[in-house]
Design a protein around this motif. Structure first.
Motif: not given
Length: 163
Positions: A112-124, A156-161
């Motif tokens: 639905k939203y093509p482009g650059d993405w990030q998802i942030r997660v607490l390391p623990e 925060m851990d960032f997943y970027e894609f």
């Protein structure tokens, strides 16, 4: 895999989102210290959700399954990086977990939203890390390794894609 769809959350359904947020906060309380008020509810400033109905580039969704609402996704363009989408909050009710619903909901969002993405997660939050690594890899067809970054004085851990 469970059948589902993403439904934009209208302003008049905000109370349902806030109710689901209590379950989200309950799960999060296993990882971070969260306070409960005297009435037993987790304390949370729900005014931070106002932007999802008042500001541009904020997209609230219910994840609905055949049996009803199964969770939610709160998506926005990341502040300061207008060309990057960010999942600010994501939650699946326990009864709907491990059925592929969350991964499918992510894939539908990316379509639905093509482009650059990030998802942030607490390391623990190891459970979230396993979920996001599998789901992102399934959605984009390649491995995505998180990078630790400081955000609002919190690591925060960032997943970027990109998709």
């Amino acid at each position: 895999m469970a059948t589902f769809n993403l439904q934009p959350i209208p302003a008049n359904q905000r109370g349902v989102l806030e109710a689901l947020f209590q379950f989200y906060l309950y799960e999060l309380s296993a990882i971070v210290e969260l306070r409960q008020s005297d009435d037993g509810y987790f304390s949370y400033d729900f005014s931070v959700l106002d932007k999802y109905w008042s500001a541009p580039h904020h997209y609230p969704y219910f994840i609905s399954a055949e049996s009803g609402i199964a969770g939610f996704e709160l998506v926005r363009q990341y502040p300061g990086l207008d060309q990057r989408y960010d999942i600010e909050q994501f939650f699946i009710l326990a009864a709907h977990k491990r059925k592929g619903l969350g991964a499918s909901a992510l894939a539908q969002l990316l379509e639905k939203y093509p482009g650059d993405w990030q998802i942030r997660v607490l390391p623990e939050n190891l459970v979230a890390h396993r979920f996001w690594q599998r789901s992102i890899e399934r959605a984009i067809g390649q491995q995505c390794t998180p990078t630790a970054k400081l955000e609002d004085n919190l690591v925060m851990d960032f997943y970027e894609f990109a998709v």
